[in-house]
Design an enzyme around this catalytic site. Structure first.
Site, PDB file in Angstrom:
ATOM      1  N   TYR A   1       0.845  -1.211   0.000  1.00  0.00           N
ATOM      2  CA  TYR A   1       0.000   0.000   0.000  1.00  0.00           C
ATOM      3  C   TYR A   1       0.871   1.250   0.000  1.00  0.00           C
ATOM      4  O   TYR A   1       0.623   2.223  -0.723  1.00  0.00           O
ATOM      5  CB  TYR A   1      -0.930   0.002   1.225  1.00  0.00           C
ATOM      6  CG  TYR A   1      -1.527   1.367   1.489  1.00  0.00           C
ATOM      7  CD1 TYR A   1      -2.533   1.875   0.668  1.00  0.00           C
ATOM      8  CD2 TYR A   1      -1.058   2.166   2.533  1.00  0.00           C
ATOM      9  CE1 TYR A   1      -3.060   3.142   0.885  1.00  0.00           C
ATOM     10  CE2 TYR A   1      -1.575   3.426   2.749  1.00  0.00           C
ATOM     11  CZ  TYR A   1      -2.574   3.909   1.927  1.00  0.00           C
ATOM     12  OH  TYR A   1      -3.085   5.169   2.130  1.00  0.00           O
TER      13      TYR A   1
ATOM     14  N   SER B   1      -1.166  15.830   7.043  1.00  0.00           N
ATOM     15  CA  SER B   1      -2.258  15.558   6.111  1.00  0.00           C
ATOM     16  C   SER B   1      -3.612  15.744   6.788  1.00  0.00           C
ATOM     17  O   SER B   1      -3.780  15.420   7.969  1.00  0.00           O
ATOM     18  CB  SER B   1      -2.145  14.121   5.607  1.00  0.00           C
ATOM     19  OG  SER B   1      -3.347  13.723   4.981  1.00  0.00           O
TER      20      SER B   1
ATOM     21  N   ALA C   1       1.390  13.453   4.299  1.00  0.00           N
ATOM     22  CA  ALA C   1       0.935  12.122   3.883  1.00  0.00           C
ATOM     23  C   ALA C   1       0.153  11.513   5.039  1.00  0.00           C
ATOM     24  O   ALA C   1       0.628  11.525   6.181  1.00  0.00           O
ATOM     25  CB  ALA C   1       2.126  11.242   3.507  1.00  0.00           C
TER      26      ALA C   1
ATOM     27  N   LYS D   1      -0.667  22.310  -4.067  1.00  0.00           N
ATOM     28  CA  LYS D   1       0.112  21.072  -4.212  1.00  0.00           C
ATOM     29  C   LYS D   1      -0.474  20.183  -5.312  1.00  0.00           C
ATOM     30  O   LYS D   1      -1.686  19.952  -5.356  1.00  0.00           O
ATOM     31  CB  LYS D   1       0.102  20.295  -2.891  1.00  0.00           C
ATOM     32  CG  LYS D   1       0.815  18.937  -2.948  1.00  0.00           C
ATOM     33  CD  LYS D   1       0.881  18.287  -1.567  1.00  0.00           C
ATOM     34  CE  LYS D   1       1.738  17.038  -1.554  1.00  0.00           C
ATOM     35  NZ  LYS D   1       1.044  15.829  -1.989  1.00  0.00           N
TER      36      LYS D   1
ATOM     37  N   TYR E   1      -7.597  19.115   1.622  1.00  0.00           N
ATOM     38  CA  TYR E   1      -8.285  18.802   0.369  1.00  0.00           C
ATOM     39  C   TYR E   1      -9.500  19.725   0.295  1.00  0.00           C
ATOM     40  O   TYR E   1      -9.904  20.331   1.298  1.00  0.00           O
ATOM     41  CB  TYR E   1      -8.763  17.344   0.365  1.00  0.00           C
ATOM     42  CG  TYR E   1      -7.676  16.301   0.226  1.00  0.00           C
ATOM     43  CD1 TYR E   1      -6.976  16.155  -0.960  1.00  0.00           C
ATOM     44  CD2 TYR E   1      -7.383  15.429   1.282  1.00  0.00           C
ATOM     45  CE1 TYR E   1      -5.993  15.176  -1.100  1.00  0.00           C
ATOM     46  CE2 TYR E   1      -6.404  14.447   1.146  1.00  0.00           C
ATOM     47  CZ  TYR E   1      -5.717  14.327  -0.049  1.00  0.00           C
ATOM     48  OH  TYR E   1      -4.756  13.362  -0.177  1.00  0.00           O
TER      49      TYR E   1
ATOM     50  N   HIS F   1       2.167  13.228  -6.394  1.00  0.00           N
ATOM     51  CA  HIS F   1       1.602  12.487  -5.256  1.00  0.00           C
ATOM     52  C   HIS F   1       2.385  11.173  -5.074  1.00  0.00           C
ATOM     53  O   HIS F   1       1.831  10.147  -4.680  1.00  0.00           O
ATOM     54  CB  HIS F   1       0.118  12.193  -5.508  1.00  0.00           C
ATOM     55  CG  HIS F   1      -0.778  12.278  -4.308  1.00  0.00           C
ATOM     56  ND1 HIS F   1      -1.679  13.301  -4.115  1.00  0.00           N
ATOM     57  CD2 HIS F   1      -0.947  11.439  -3.254  1.00  0.00           C
ATOM     58  CE1 HIS F   1      -2.370  13.080  -3.002  1.00  0.00           C
ATOM     59  NE2 HIS F   1      -1.941  11.953  -2.450  1.00  0.00           N
TER      60      HIS F   1
ATOM     61  N   THR G   1      -4.129  20.553  -1.688  1.00  0.00           N
ATOM     62  CA  THR G   1      -3.848  19.491  -2.669  1.00  0.00           C
ATOM     63  C   THR G   1      -4.950  19.474  -3.725  1.00  0.00           C
ATOM     64  O   THR G   1      -6.132  19.323  -3.402  1.00  0.00           O
ATOM     65  CB  THR G   1      -3.749  18.129  -1.949  1.00  0.00           C
ATOM     66  OG1 THR G   1      -2.648  18.188  -1.038  1.00  0.00           O
ATOM     67  CG2 THR G   1      -3.516  16.995  -2.946  1.00  0.00           C
TER      68      THR G   1
END
Ligand SMILES: Cc1cc2nc3c(=O)[nH]c(=O)nc-3n(C[C@H](O)[C@H](O)[C@H](O)COP(=O)(O)O)c2cc1C
Length: 384
Positions: free
Chosen positions: A43, A125, A97, A257, A149, A281, A175
């Site tokens: 992952y 994040s 992240a 970003k 976001y 990313h 982002t």
């Protein structure tokens, strides 16, 4: 599949001797592969689609060569980096992240503390596993930024950003490359479709805004990141950047970003962004793009002189840092290495990650005759 949590994940349980086996950033990844369960390692390590962009991120650095310069005084060499009026020890930062607690019980707190000790910027994040306020309390002295976001629910978006500013985060990354999530087939093959309990996306107080609890819990997608897609505003346009810029205090820089073209870099600045951030990313979003470094010259040329240009995706060496700065970056981030160093050595692993990058950067600067970041000009690199 719900993963079992990794057996020994706190720094106190890890043998510090393991860190003696780490001599470069890639060593962390090799060792992390041994200590993490395979679906979790995959992952973290994988890219979307055919992983063309994932590979290009590294390959792009190989397409440039450094030009050594001799007999230029480097006895007082400094890696100090000025960013929006703040002085950082190194032009390297922790990319924002999510989900650090997948690999260490202290999660983002451990990473932020290590960044504080290293004097580098820490990006938190929105999808962190420790909330904004708890990370701030754990690392009050660290130079922290918050990554946002654009949620469908603009009020909720703003609420998160305001919480971050109130908790002392000094800048915002917005982002914009994730209007859909890139599809990592390996997660589907591994059936890695949910965060292992008790981990949660800690910044959402209850159910994430704009999505019913049933939909959130349904986890109907084949990879758990895709569950987040229902949250994001797919109708957003560049006006969202102007909107956020106007809502933020002028003292808080806003950096967009996920910019990979000159056109978007110019649009970001035209809509009020204080800086742009070149990123694929880490190869996890659109596949078949240029590697981030290959997009950097176009982006740097499209913004007014003096505009900070950040970059991540594929940075693993001090020589990468110098190449990126020579091609127009102000500072560069690392993403996956945070997870791998945390997995291998906990907080001490992240200390060592930044020690390695700092020392390699110093050596690369000395041997290219650069005593300060300002000396890293375009003639330090050439096409190979
Ligand atoms: C596991 C993982 C989670 C990530 N989560 C986010 C995120 O929540 N927000 C974001 O803007 N970028 C996220 N990223 C991307 C990083 O910020 C960064 O762009 C990327 O990791 C840099 O490339 P590198 O991994 O090659 O260093 C994530 C990356 C990884 C590996």
């Amino acid at each position: 599949m719900l993963l079992r949590r990794v057996v020994t994940r706190t720094a106190s349980h890890r043998s510090l001797a393991t860190l003696d086996a780490v001599h470069n950033v890639d060593d962390f990844q090799r060792l992390a592969k041994d200590v993490l369960e395979r679906p979790l390692y995959e992952y973290l390590a994988s890219g979307s689609g055919d992983e063309v962009t994932l590979r290009e991120n590294r390959a792009a650095f190989g397409r440039y060569a450094l030009r050594p310069r001799a007999l230029r005084p480097v006895d007082a060499l400094s890696t100090t980096c000025e960013l929006f009026g703040n002085e950082l020890a190194l032009p390297v930062f922790a990319s924002p992240a999510g989900v650090h607690s997948l690999v260490d019980d202290e999660g983002e707190c451990a990473t932020a503390r290590a960044c504080g000790r290293a004097g580098v910027l820490f990006g938190l994040s929105q999808h962190a596993t420790v909330c904004i306020e708890d990370v701030a309390a754990a690392a009050p002295g660290a130079h922290r930024w918050f990554q946002s976001y654009l949620l469908k629910d603009r009020a909720a978006t703003l609420d998160l950003v305001r919480r971050a500013v109130a908790a002392g985060y000094r800048g915002v990354f917005l982002t914009v490359d994730s209007v859909r999530f890139g599809f990592r087939e390996v997660d589907a093959r591994n059936n890695f479709c949910a965060l292992p309990p008790p981990l949660t996306l800690a910044n959402y107080v209850a159910t994430p805004p704009g999505i019913g609890a049933a939909a959130w819990e349904a986890r109907e997608h084949r990879a758990w990141d895709q569950n987040s897609e229902a949250l994001f505003d797919t109708a957003a346009s560049w006006d969202a950047v102007s909107w956020l810029r106007e809502e933020l205090d002028p003292s808080i820089p806003l950096v967009v970003k996920g910019v990979m073209t000159g056109e978007d870099a110019a649009l970001a600045v035209a809509h009020g962004a204080d800086g742009v951030y070149v990123s694929t990313h880490g190869g996890r979003q659109l596949d078949e793009t240029l590697g981030a470094l290959d997009a950097l010259p176009e982006v740097a040329a499209a913004v007014p002189p003096g505009t900070p240009v950040l970059l991540d995706s594929g940075v693993r060496r001090g020589t990468d840092v110098v190449k990126a700065l020579a091609l127009g970056a102000t500072a560069v981030g690392v993403g996956k290495p945070l997870f791998f160093s945390l997995a291998v050595g906990g907080e001490r692993g992240v200390d060592k990650l930044f020690e390695i990058l700092a020392e390699e950067t110093r050596v690369a600067m000395a041997l290219t005759g650069c005593a300060s970041l300002a000396d890293i000009s375009a003639d330090v690199v050439c096409a190979r």
